[in-house]
Design a protein around this motif. Structure first.
Motif, short mmCIF file in Angstrom:
data_model
loop_
_atom_site.label_atom_id
_atom_site.label_comp_id
_atom_site.label_asym_id
_atom_site.label_seq_id
_atom_site.Cartn_x
_atom_site.Cartn_y
_atom_site.Cartn_z
N UNK A 77 5.65 35.62 10.32
CA UNK A 77 6.28 34.73 11.31
C UNK A 77 6.38 33.32 10.76
N UNK A 78 5.33 32.88 10.07
CA UNK A 78 5.36 31.54 9.47
C UNK A 78 6.42 31.44 8.38
N UNK A 79 6.54 32.50 7.59
CA UNK A 79 7.56 32.51 6.54
C UNK A 79 8.97 32.53 7.14
N UNK A 80 9.13 33.25 8.23
CA UNK A 80 10.42 33.28 8.91
C UNK A 80 10.79 31.89 9.40
N UNK A 81 9.81 31.17 9.93
CA UNK A 81 10.06 29.79 10.37
C UNK A 81 10.46 28.90 9.20
N UNK A 82 10.00 29.25 8.01
CA UNK A 82 10.34 28.48 6.81
C UNK A 82 11.68 28.94 6.22
N UNK A 83 12.38 29.85 6.92
CA UNK A 83 13.68 30.30 6.45
C UNK A 83 13.61 31.45 5.46
N UNK A 84 12.45 32.09 5.34
CA UNK A 84 12.26 33.20 4.40
C UNK A 84 11.75 34.41 5.18
#
Length: 165
Positions: A77-84
């Protein structure tokens, strides 16, 4: 005084033929429900619970794997927030009754209990479970009580991962 000890940690990655969701579901089905261990411990202390009561309460929290979830962090989820966009979760799991058998002999063993594992999906959608061999983490402690408990924990972890993957 400062002491430094070098240890060798064995890192294990298990590939699964199951989807990420199936691995998560199979893993969590074997683990006890997440509980507020600080609250449980405070209540046991406040009520001056007997050791038998403590064991009973702890065992109620354990799943079929003999472990419970202490925490789950959705790293993906954190990576998704970072656009990845990525799917990855880190679990802290364990059995407090087994942990105290080691920590009473080597308080530093608390660094490794609860143990951690990660479930993640690679770019082509294959699921993996990664963890570090528990016996290699605790090999630095010479007390003879620790290796036997560490081997038991490791065996339970390997069975958990094998069933989930």
């Amino acid at each position: 005084m400062r002491q430094t000890t070098q240890i060798t940690i064995e890192h294990i990655v298990v590939a699964s033929d199951r989807s990420y969701e199936q691995v998560i579901e199979a893993l969590e089905a074997q683990l006890g429900l997440r509980a507020d261990w600080d609250k449980i411990t405070r209540e046991l202390i406040t009520t001056n619970a007997s050791w038998e009561q403590v064991v009973q309460i702890v065992e109620q929290q354990l799943g079929t794997s003999d472990f419970t979830i202490f925490s789950k962090i959705e790293q993906g989820a954190l990576l998704t927030l970072a656009g990845k966009p990525t799917r990855a979760a880190q679990y802290a799991i364990g059995n407090p009754l087994l942990a105290i058998q080691m920590i009473e002999h080597a308080p530093e063993a608390a660094l490794y209990a609860p143990l951690r594992l990660a479930v993640y999906e690679n770019r082509v959608g294959k699921a993996f479970v990664a963890y570090e061999r528990f016996t290699s983490q605790l090999a630095q402690y010479p007390n003879p009580e620790i290796p036997s408990v560490a081997q038991l924990v490791e065996q339970k972890l390997e069975e958990l991962v094998a069933k989930a993957t």
